[in-house]
Enzyme design. Structure first.
Site, PDB file in Angstrom:
ATOM      1  N   ARG A 225      15.645  52.914  59.296  1.00  0.00           N
ATOM      2  CA  ARG A 225      16.313  53.117  60.576  1.00  0.00           C
ATOM      3  C   ARG A 225      17.467  52.120  60.693  1.00  0.00           C
ATOM      4  O   ARG A 225      17.319  50.934  60.354  1.00  0.00           O
ATOM      5  CB  ARG A 225      15.344  52.921  61.751  1.00  0.00           C
ATOM      6  CG  ARG A 225      14.276  54.008  61.867  1.00  0.00           C
ATOM      7  CD  ARG A 225      14.895  55.322  62.309  1.00  0.00           C
ATOM      8  NE  ARG A 225      13.923  56.407  62.417  1.00  0.00           N
ATOM      9  CZ  ARG A 225      13.682  57.296  61.484  1.00  0.00           C
ATOM     10  NH1 ARG A 225      14.303  57.211  60.309  1.00  0.00           N
ATOM     11  NH2 ARG A 225      12.820  58.272  61.683  1.00  0.00           N
ATOM     12  N   HIS A 273      22.773  59.420  55.231  1.00  0.00           N
ATOM     13  CA  HIS A 273      21.435  59.775  55.732  1.00  0.00           C
ATOM     14  C   HIS A 273      20.832  60.919  54.899  1.00  0.00           C
ATOM     15  O   HIS A 273      20.461  61.965  55.441  1.00  0.00           O
ATOM     16  CB  HIS A 273      21.488  60.164  57.218  1.00  0.00           C
ATOM     17  CG  HIS A 273      20.154  60.008  57.902  1.00  0.00           C
ATOM     18  ND1 HIS A 273      20.032  59.665  59.222  1.00  0.00           N
ATOM     19  CD2 HIS A 273      18.876  60.151  57.434  1.00  0.00           C
ATOM     20  CE1 HIS A 273      18.750  59.602  59.561  1.00  0.00           C
ATOM     21  NE2 HIS A 273      18.033  59.885  58.486  1.00  0.00           N
TER      22      HIS A 273
END
Length: 310
Positions: A225, A273
């Protein structure tokens, strides 16, 4: 009896999930009415992505569970209108994808592959890396993904240490916990992989103090994250040489703004990502199994602990 399942995610997700979900429901022996548009009072289960338009769950008066499509639940776990069970996504495809991405980048930095890929200038740079057994790799986060990645790296021979907020046990990994355990885990982290969930307790867990506890020249790999890292502290540590390189797949703002310093920094690798994505075929099987369990009165899999936030 027909089970009504609402698919509450962005429309482009529906196009990729509709057929795999229907196939998985059929294979599980479920009679399901699956739709993106059902009267809230008739919905039995919600297949959910946190960026969905559905944010108020009070209208779903007979719903039994919310089944998240993503591993991360930080954008929904605090929703005060959500009173029914919430399950996060834990599936083979997600786990295997993360193992492959993490292993690839750990090996890339362990072998110093960038030196040869980027150094094709006629210079004979013969630098021999240590064996994996002499390379300290630390995984912060020993949930499903962290434990799987750590175990895979241990099988390759790496000296793997894992840290989690609460005590854990994982095959081939030296498992530590607590504040003292964190300092110990960072102290051997020549390569540091972040796979913690994002909670108030884990935000900025990599900061000026903790970065300084790693061996000089350590490599940071973050597929977890974005908010786990204090960006300014990391940039300062890279400039000072305390951190040798950072490979980052997740960020506080995504897509990463074009003017962000990470793009131009010579010691940062940005990936968009892609470390691991939920695969519709395998995720659909997990969702079908949880609905089967709900209909059979069995416990749901992968339930979120609201007190912990994951």
């Amino acid at each position: 009896m027909t089970v009504n399942v609402l698919f509450a995610a962005m429309y482009e997700r529906w196009k990729t999930y509709e057929n795999p979900l229907k196939s998985a429901f059929s294979a599980a022996g479920l009679d399901v009415a699956l739709s993106t548009d059902l009267p809230p009072e008739q919905v039995d289960y919600i297949v959910y992505a946190p960026n969905s338009e559905v944010q108020d769950f009070t209208k779903f008066t007979r719903a039994r569970a919310v089944l998240n499509l993503w591993a991360g639940v930080e954008d929904v776990v605090g929703n005060q209108t959500l009173k029914i069970p919430l399950a996060r996504m834990v599936d083979h495809g997600l786990t295997q994808g993360m193992i492959e991405w993490v292993t690839g980048h750990v090996l890339r930095h362990h072998l110093n592959t960038d030196l040869h890929v980027n150094g094709q200038d006629g210079e004979w740079r013969k630098e021999i890396p240590p064996l994996a057994e002499h390379r300290g790799v630390t995984i912060l986060g020993l949930g499903t993904l962290g434990a799987a990645c750590g175990t895979a790296l241990a099988r390759l021979g790496f000296d793997v240490t894992g840290w989690s907020r609460s005590p854990k046990d994982a095959t081939g990994i030296t498992c530590l916990s607590g504040e003292d355990g964190l300092a110990q885990a960072l102290g051997t982290a020549e390569i540091l992989v972040l796979l913690l969930p994002f909670t108030p307790q884990t935000e900025n867990i990599l900061n000026a103090k903790t970065l300084a506890q790693t061996p000089k020249g350590a490599v940071i790999i973050n597929p977890g994250r974005g908010p786990l890292i204090d960006d300014d502290a990391l940039l300062n540590a890279l400039d000072a040489g305390q951190i040798g390189h950072a490979t980052l797949d997740v960020f506080r703002v995504e897509p990463l703004p074009r003017d962000h310093p990470y793009w131009a920094h010579p010691k940062v690798t940005v990936t968009p990502h892609i470390a691991s994505e939920t695969r519709p075929e395998t995720a659909a099987q997990v969702i079908a199994e949880n609905i089967r369990r709900g209909e059979a009165g069995e416990p749901f899999l992968h339930l979120v602990d609201r007190s912990l936030g994951y």
